[in-house]
Design a protein around this motif. Structure first.
Motif, PDB file in Angstrom:
ATOM      1  N   LEU A   1       0.860  -1.131  -0.022  1.00 19.94           N
ATOM      2  CA  LEU A   1      -0.028  -0.084  -0.001  1.00 19.94           C
ATOM      3  C   LEU A   1       0.880   1.261   0.035  1.00 19.94           C
ATOM      4  CD1 LEU A   1      -3.027   0.553   0.297  1.00 19.94           C
ATOM      5  CD2 LEU A   1      -2.470   1.307   2.559  1.00 19.94           C
ATOM      6  N   ALA A   2       2.014   1.214   0.984  1.00 20.86           N
ATOM      7  CA  ALA A   2       2.827   2.476   0.882  1.00 20.86           C
ATOM      8  C   ALA A   2       3.382   2.639  -0.504  1.00 20.86           C
ATOM      9  CB  ALA A   2       3.897   2.225   1.955  1.00 20.86           C
ATOM     10  N   ILE A   3       3.946   1.456  -1.046  1.00 18.05           N
ATOM     11  CA  ILE A   3       4.514   1.808  -2.440  1.00 18.05           C
ATOM     12  C   ILE A   3       3.501   2.267  -3.432  1.00 18.05           C
ATOM     13  CG2 ILE A   3       5.735   0.774  -4.537  1.00 18.05           C
ATOM     14  CD1 ILE A   3       6.866  -1.299  -2.384  1.00 18.05           C
ATOM     15  N   TYR A   4       2.418   1.579  -3.213  1.00 22.25           N
ATOM     16  CA  TYR A   4       1.359   2.310  -4.317  1.00 22.25           C
ATOM     17  C   TYR A   4       0.938   3.858  -4.131  1.00 22.25           C
ATOM     18  CZ  TYR A   4      -3.530   1.643  -6.534  1.00 22.25           C
ATOM     19  OH  TYR A   4      -4.395   2.019  -7.355  1.00 22.25           O
ATOM     20  N   ILE A   5       1.037   4.166  -2.889  1.00 18.61           N
ATOM     21  CA  ILE A   5       0.415   5.458  -2.541  1.00 18.61           C
ATOM     22  C   ILE A   5       1.859   6.332  -3.133  1.00 18.61           C
ATOM     23  CG2 ILE A   5      -0.022   7.310  -0.816  1.00 18.61           C
ATOM     24  CD1 ILE A   5      -1.527   5.019   0.552  1.00 18.61           C
ATOM     25  N   LEU A   6       2.786   5.831  -2.684  1.00 17.82           N
ATOM     26  CA  LEU A   6       4.159   6.735  -3.124  1.00 17.82           C
ATOM     27  C   LEU A   6       4.114   6.801  -4.714  1.00 17.82           C
ATOM     28  CD1 LEU A   6       6.821   5.862  -0.775  1.00 17.82           C
ATOM     29  CD2 LEU A   6       6.077   8.122  -1.286  1.00 17.82           C
ATOM     30  N   ILE A   7       3.963   5.784  -5.414  1.00 15.45           N
ATOM     31  CA  ILE A   7       3.955   5.867  -6.858  1.00 15.45           C
ATOM     32  C   ILE A   7       3.095   7.025  -7.461  1.00 15.45           C
ATOM     33  CG2 ILE A   7       3.649   4.614  -9.080  1.00 15.45           C
ATOM     34  CD1 ILE A   7       4.835   2.357  -7.988  1.00 15.45           C
ATOM     35  N   ASN A   8       1.687   6.674  -6.747  1.00  5.45           N
ATOM     36  CA  ASN A   8       0.600   7.735  -7.154  1.00  5.45           C
ATOM     37  C   ASN A   8       1.256   9.236  -6.941  1.00  5.45           C
ATOM     38  OD1 ASN A   8      -1.768   6.724  -8.407  1.00  5.45           O
ATOM     39  ND2 ASN A   8      -1.721   5.211  -6.562  1.00  5.45           N
ATOM     40  N   LEU A   9       1.873   9.392  -5.685  1.00  6.17           N
ATOM     41  CA  LEU A   9       2.325  10.918  -5.561  1.00  6.17           C
ATOM     42  C   LEU A   9       3.445  11.366  -6.616  1.00  6.17           C
ATOM     43  CD1 LEU A   9       2.779  13.117  -3.373  1.00  6.17           C
ATOM     44  CD2 LEU A   9       4.967  11.682  -2.490  1.00  6.17           C
ATOM     45  N   LEU A  10       4.404  10.401  -6.729  1.00  4.32           N
ATOM     46  CA  LEU A  10       5.538  10.780  -7.651  1.00  4.32           C
ATOM     47  C   LEU A  10       4.824  11.098  -8.992  1.00  4.32           C
ATOM     48  CD1 LEU A  10       8.252   7.967  -7.266  1.00  4.32           C
ATOM     49  CD2 LEU A  10       8.381  10.122  -7.012  1.00  4.32           C
ATOM     50  N   VAL A  11       3.787  10.425  -9.640  1.00  2.00           N
ATOM     51  CA  VAL A  11       3.198  10.763 -10.761  1.00  2.00           C
ATOM     52  C   VAL A  11       2.412  12.003 -10.692  1.00  2.00           C
ATOM     53  CG1 VAL A  11       1.236  10.026 -12.390  1.00  2.00           C
ATOM     54  CG2 VAL A  11       2.521   8.246 -11.394  1.00  2.00           C
ATOM     55  N   ASP A  12       1.804  12.303  -9.647  1.00  2.26           N
ATOM     56  CA  ASP A  12       1.471  13.588  -9.433  1.00  2.26           C
ATOM     57  C   ASP A  12       2.317  15.035  -9.652  1.00  2.26           C
ATOM     58  OD1 ASP A  12      -1.153  12.793  -9.144  1.00  2.26           O
ATOM     59  OD2 ASP A  12      -1.452  13.099  -7.114  1.00  2.26           O
ATOM     60  N   VAL A  13       3.425  14.489  -8.888  1.00  6.37           N
ATOM     61  CA  VAL A  13       4.517  15.301  -8.928  1.00  6.37           C
ATOM     62  C   VAL A  13       5.273  15.664 -10.259  1.00  6.37           C
ATOM     63  CG1 VAL A  13       7.084  15.852  -7.968  1.00  6.37           C
ATOM     64  CG2 VAL A  13       5.046  15.076  -6.349  1.00  6.37           C
ATOM     65  N   LEU A  14       5.664  14.565 -10.931  1.00  5.52           N
ATOM     66  CA  LEU A  14       6.013  14.594 -12.179  1.00  5.52           C
ATOM     67  C   LEU A  14       5.028  15.250 -13.365  1.00  5.52           C
ATOM     68  CD1 LEU A  14       8.291  13.002 -14.033  1.00  5.52           C
ATOM     69  CD2 LEU A  14       6.752  11.359 -14.495  1.00  5.52           C
ATOM     70  N   TYR A  15       3.687  14.930 -13.034  1.00  5.53           N
ATOM     71  CA  TYR A  15       2.834  15.696 -13.910  1.00  5.53           C
ATOM     72  C   TYR A  15       2.960  17.472 -13.961  1.00  5.53           C
ATOM     73  CZ  TYR A  15      -1.824  15.980 -16.043  1.00  5.53           C
ATOM     74  OH  TYR A  15      -2.733  16.354 -16.849  1.00  5.53           O
ATOM     75  N   VAL A  16       2.978  17.656 -12.655  1.00  4.22           N
ATOM     76  CA  VAL A  16       3.013  19.089 -12.384  1.00  4.22           C
ATOM     77  C   VAL A  16       4.359  19.746 -13.040  1.00  4.22           C
ATOM     78  CG1 VAL A  16       3.388  20.971 -10.585  1.00  4.22           C
ATOM     79  CG2 VAL A  16       1.610  19.011 -10.208  1.00  4.22           C
ATOM     80  N   TYR A  17       5.424  18.712 -13.019  1.00  4.85           N
ATOM     81  CA  TYR A  17       6.862  19.082 -13.305  1.00  4.85           C
ATOM     82  C   TYR A  17       6.898  19.397 -14.846  1.00  4.85           C
ATOM     83  CZ  TYR A  17      11.814  19.176 -13.766  1.00  4.85           C
ATOM     84  OH  TYR A  17      13.184  19.487 -14.039  1.00  4.85           O
ATOM     85  N   ILE A  18       6.093  18.420 -15.553  1.00  4.85           N
ATOM     86  CA  ILE A  18       6.311  18.474 -16.938  1.00  4.85           C
ATOM     87  C   ILE A  18       5.329  19.110 -17.453  1.00  4.85           C
ATOM     88  CG2 ILE A  18       7.283  16.055 -17.481  1.00  4.85           C
ATOM     89  CD1 ILE A  18       4.771  14.891 -17.859  1.00  4.85           C
ATOM     90  N   ASP A  19       4.115  19.507 -17.034  1.00  2.00           N
ATOM     91  CA  ASP A  19       3.260  20.374 -17.688  1.00  2.00           C
ATOM     92  C   ASP A  19       3.457  21.925 -17.000  1.00  2.00           C
ATOM     93  OD1 ASP A  19       0.956  21.794 -18.708  1.00  2.00           O
ATOM     94  OD2 ASP A  19      -0.298  20.451 -18.134  1.00  2.00           O
ATOM     95  N   PRO A  20       3.859  22.882 -17.716  1.00  2.00           N
ATOM     96  CA  PRO A  20       4.103  24.262 -17.107  1.00  2.00           C
ATOM     97  C   PRO A  20       2.890  24.879 -16.919  1.00  2.00           C
ATOM     98  CG  PRO A  20       4.780  23.965 -19.485  1.00  2.00           C
ATOM     99  CD  PRO A  20       4.428  22.589 -19.091  1.00  2.00           C
ATOM    100  N   ARG A  21       1.857  24.276 -17.400  1.00  3.36           N
ATOM    101  CA  ARG A  21       0.629  25.401 -17.071  1.00  3.36           C
ATOM    102  C   ARG A  21      -0.034  25.128 -15.835  1.00  3.36           C
ATOM    103  NH1 ARG A  21      -2.224  22.901 -22.402  1.00  3.36           N
ATOM    104  NH2 ARG A  21      -1.183  20.950 -21.359  1.00  3.36           N
ATOM    105  N   ILE A  22       0.218  23.953 -15.219  1.00  5.02           N
ATOM    106  CA  ILE A  22      -0.341  23.631 -14.013  1.00  5.02           C
ATOM    107  C   ILE A  22       0.547  24.493 -12.831  1.00  5.02           C
ATOM    108  CG2 ILE A  22      -0.547  21.867 -12.139  1.00  5.02           C
ATOM    109  CD1 ILE A  22      -1.034  19.904 -14.310  1.00  5.02           C
ATOM    110  N   ASP A  23      -0.490  25.102 -12.010  1.00  7.51           N
ATOM    111  CA  ASP A  23       0.046  25.910 -10.907  1.00  7.51           C
ATOM    112  C   ASP A  23       0.146  25.137  -9.560  1.00  7.51           C
ATOM    113  OD1 ASP A  23       0.223  27.856  -9.049  1.00  7.51           O
ATOM    114  OD2 ASP A  23      -1.937  28.714  -9.323  1.00  7.51           O
ATOM    115  N   PHE A  24       1.400  25.270  -8.940  1.00  9.87           N
ATOM    116  CA  PHE A  24       1.759  24.517  -7.675  1.00  9.87           C
ATOM    117  C   PHE A  24       0.617  24.703  -6.808  1.00  9.87           C
ATOM    118  CE2 PHE A  24       6.027  24.847  -9.504  1.00  9.87           C
ATOM    119  CZ  PHE A  24       5.799  23.785 -10.419  1.00  9.87           C
TER     120      PHE A  24
END
Lengths: 315, 290
Positions: free
Chosen positions: A291-314
Motif C-alpha cells: 500500500l505504501a509503495i502504491y501510494i508513493l508511486i501515485n504521489l510521484l506521478v502527481d509530482v511528475l505531472y506538475v513538473y512536465i506540464d508548465p501550465r499547472i499551478d503548484f
C-alpha cells in the motif's frame, strides 16, 4: 514546487495512518483474536497466557497499534510466524522481482499501446480503428490468468520455446536469461495494459487533434507528421503519464494472479502464501508495504505531472 | 423503481438494437437458464468416472474429464451457477452498502461527506484483489467470504455514483418541492432522489457484475475462493493448469466460459450506459484486473 511536494506528502499521512489501522485491527476480527493465530487451535490456557504476555497482547489495543506502527516506521515489521524470518527481509527478497516484472510489463504495454493509439487516432472511424478498438476491449476483458495459461500452452507446451514457470533473474546479471524467464508473465500483463494505454491515449490524441492550435499549425502549412510529433503527441502524453503511473503502481501487489500462473516469486505470491498459512505479521507487513509503495508511486506521478506540464499551478 | 414496464421494454429494445449487446444478452440469458436448470439436465458435476480421467472431448464427455474423472461440461455449467450467484450477491451487497453511503455523503455534505468519502478513497487506494485477499484472511475461506470480499471491493464505486447523483439532483425543482412540503431527510433521499438515480446505478450493477465474476474466479484460482468440491471456473483453471500437457481443454474451456461471461457483462453494461446516459461512461476501474 517543493511546497507542493511537502503538501502532498502531508496529505498522505492520514491516509497511511488510516490504512495501517485498518490492516492492524483486521487481526482482531479473526475468530479468537490474534492469540489464537499465534498459539494455534489446540493451545492450553497456560500457552495462551504466555503468548498474550510475550507479544504484549495484554496491553490496551490502541497502545499495541501505536507500538506496532512505531516499530513499522523504524523498519521492524515483526517476524514471520511460519519461517521465523523478519518480515521486512522476506519483503526485501521479493520486491526486486515484482519491480522488474512490473517494469517489463509496462514497457511491453507502452510498445504495443502507443502505436495502436496513434494509428487509431489518425485513422479515426476507419476499419483499422475499429479493429484496434476491438482489440483493446478484448485485452481489457480477458482475464490475465486465462491469457497466461494460453501463452504457456502455446510457448511452453506446444512450441517448447520458453519455460512454463518463471523465475527471478536480475536483469543486470543475465539480461538474456532474465528475458527468457520473465517474458511470458510480462507479456500477459503487458497485453492487458496495452488495451488500457491504447484506449486512453487514443482519446486524448483525438481531443488534441481537434484543438485550435492544430488548425493553426495546419494552416501554417506544417505537415501532419510534424504536427503530431511536435505538438499533438507532447500534449496528449501529459494525461497519459498518470495512467501509466497508476497501472505501474497497480502491478505492485496487484499482479498476484499473474505471479501465481507462472509461479513467479513476487510480492503478490508472498501475500498469498502468508494468507494460506495464516501468517498474520507477514500479511500485515506485506500489505502495508504494498500500500505504501502504491501510494508513493501515485504521489510521484502527481509530482511528475506538475513538473512536465508548465501550465499547472503548484498552488 | 423502474417507472413502468413500458419504459423497461423500451430500454431493452434499444439495448437489443445493438448487435454486440444483443449477442451478450442472448449469451447471458442462455447461461442463466443453463445454470438455473442445471440439475434437470441430468448432469452431475461430482460424479467420478475413474477409468476415464483427464480425457479430451468425446461423445460421452463433450468437454472432456478432469483429474478425478468428472464431466468438465457439467462442472462448467454448475460453475456458471456458482459464478453468477456469487457475482449477483456481491453486486447487491456492494450496492446495498455503497448507495446509502453515497446518498448520505452527498445529501448532508459537511463532515459526514468528508469522513465517508475519505473512507471510500481509502478503499479505492488498495488494489481490489489485495483488499479481497485481506478480507478472506480475516473471514476464512468459504463461499460467503468470497461473496463478501468481492462485494466490499465494489462499495466505493456505488458510493461515488450515488453521491454524484445526489449532488446533481439536489437542487432540482422536484426535490426542492418535496422538501418545501416538509419531507424528512430520509424521505428526500430514499423516496425522491434514489428512484431518480436508478439508471447510473443499474449500469454500474451490470458493469460490476463482470468485475465481480473476474474477482471471484481470481480468488478461486489463487486457492482462497470458494472451497472445493463446489464447481467454480477459477478452481477449474487452477487445477487444469497442472494438466496442460495431458488435457489442454481442461483449463482452456472453463477459461473460455469465464472470458465470454465477463465480456458479455461488460458489453451489456456499455450498451446500457450509452442508451441511458447518451454516451459510454464506463471507465475501467482502477486495478480491478489482477
Amino acid at each position: 514546487m517543493i511546497g507542493f511536494v511537502i503538501r502532498r506528502l502531508l496529505h498522505l499521512i492520514p491516509v497511511l495512518i488510516a490504512a495501517s489501522a485498518l490492516i492492524f485491527f483486521m487481526m482482531y476480527a479473526v475468530p479468537g483474536g490474534p492469540v489464537a493465530v499465534l498459539v494455534g487451535e489446540n493451545a492450553t490456557p497456560e500457552q495462551i497466557a504466555e503468548a498474550t504476555r510475550q507479544f504484549g497482547l495484554d496491553k490496551p489495543v490502541v497502545l499495541q497499534y501505536v507500538e506496532w506502527l512505531w516499530r513499522a516506521l523504524n523498519g521492524d515489521l515483526g517476524v514471520s510466524l511460519h519461517s521465523r524470518v523478519p518480515v521486512l527481509q522476506l519483503i526485501g527478497e521479493r520486491l526486486p522481482a515484482t519491480l522488474q516484472l512490473a517494469a517489463t510489463a509496462t514497457v511491453i504495454g507502452l510498445a504495443l499501446g502507443i502505436p495502436m493509439a496513434l494509428v487509431s487516432a489518425l485513422a479515426q472511424g476507419s476499419w483499422l480503428d475499429r479493429v484496434l478498438s476491438g482489440w483493446s476491449a478484448l485485452a481489457l476483458g480477458v482475464p490475465t490468468f486465462w491469457v497466461g495459461i494460453l501463452l504457456i500452452l502455446l510457448f511452453a507446451v506446444e512450441l517448447r520455446l520458453l519455460p512454463a514457470a518463471s523465475t527471478y533473474v536480475p536483469f543486470w546479471e543475465a539480461p538474456w536469461q532474465m528475458l527468457r524467464a520473465t517474458i511470458l508473465p510480462a507479456l500477459t500483463l503487458g497485453l492487458y495494459v496495452s488495451g488500457i494505454f491504447a484506449r486512453f491515449l487514443r482519446g486524448s490524441l483525438i481531443a488534441e487533434l481537434n484543438a485550435d492550435y492544430v488548425r493553426t499549425a495546419r494552416s501554417k502549412g506544417l505537415t501532419e507528421g510534424a504536427i503530431v510529433a511536435r505538438h499533438v503527441m507532447r500534449n496528449a502524453m501529459l494525461p497519459f503519464v498518470t495512467i501509466v503511473g497508476i497501472m505501474l503502481a497497480g502491478f505492485i501487489g496487484g499482479a498476484v494472479v499473474t505471479e501465481a500462473v507462472f509461479t513467479y516469486p513476487g510480492l503478490g505470491r508472498l501475500v498469498i502464501q502468508a494468507i494460506s498459512s495464516r501468517d498474520y505479521p507477514l500479511i500485515q507487513g506485506s500489505i502495508l508495504v504494498i500500500l505504501a509503495i502504491y501510494i508513493l508511486i501515485n504521489l510521484l506521478v502527481d509530482v511528475l505531472y506538475v513538473y512536465i506540464d508548465p501550465r499547472i499551478d503548484f498552488g | 423503481m423502474i417507472g413502468s414496464l413500458e419504459a423497461a421494454t423500451h430500454i431493452a429494445a434499444r439495448v437489443a438494437a445493438r448487435p454486440a449487446a444483443l449477442a451478450a444478452l442472448v449469451f447471458l440469458g442462455a447461461l442463466t437458464l443453463l445454470a438455473t436448470f442445471a440439475g434437470a439436465l441430468g448432469l452431475d458435476p461430482l460424479e467420478q468416472d475413474i477409468v476415464r480421467m483427464l480425457e479430451g472431448p468425446s461423445r460421452d464427455y463433450p468437454f472432456g474429464t478432469d483429474e478425478l474423472g468428472r464431466d468438465i461440461l457439467a462442472r462448467v455449467i454448475f460453475g456458471a451457477r456458482t459464478s453468477l450467484a456469487t457475482a449477483a450477491g456481491a453486486v447487491l451487497l456492494a450496492a446495498a452498502i455503497g448507495v446509502p453511503i453515497g446518498l448520505v455523503a452527498g445529501f448532508f455534505g459537511g463532515w459526514r461527506d468528508a469522513v465517508l468519502m475519505r473512507v471510500v478513497d481509502l478503499l479505492l487506494a488498495l488494489p481490489g484483489i489485495m483488499m479481497a485477499l485481506a478480507l478472506i484472511a480475516v473471514l476464512g475461506r468459504s463461499q460467503a467470504a468470497a461473496l463478501v470480499a468481492v462485494g466490499i471491493t465494489g462499495v466505493p464505486t456505488f458510493a461515488r455514483v450515488a453521491r454524484a447523483q445526489v449532488l446533481s439532483l439536489r437542487r432540482r425543482d422536484f426535490v426542492t418541492a418535496v422538501e418545501a412540503f416538509g419531507a424528512t431527510s430520509s424521505y428526500s433521499m430514499f423516496r425522491t432522489i434514489l428512484p431518480n438515480s436508478w439508471s447510473p446505478i443499474l449500469t454500474q450493477m451490470v458493469v460490476l457484475s463482470s468485475v465481480a465474476i473476474l474477482l471471484e474466479a481470481a480468488l478461486s484460482f489463487l486457492g482462497v475462493g470458494i472451497p472445493p468440491p463446489t464447481p467454480s471456473w477459477g478452481e477449474m483453471l487452477r487445477t487444469g493448469k497442472e494438466y496442460l500437457h495431458d488435457a489442454p481443454t481442461f483449463a482452456v474451456l472453463p477459461g473460455l466460459a469465464l472470458t465470454l461471461t465477463i465480456l458479455a457483462f461488460d458489453t451489456l453494461g456499455r450498451a446500457l450506459s450509452t442508451v441511458l446516459e447518451g454516451r459510454d461512461t464506463v471507465v475501467p476501474a482502477r486495478g480491478n484486473q489482477p
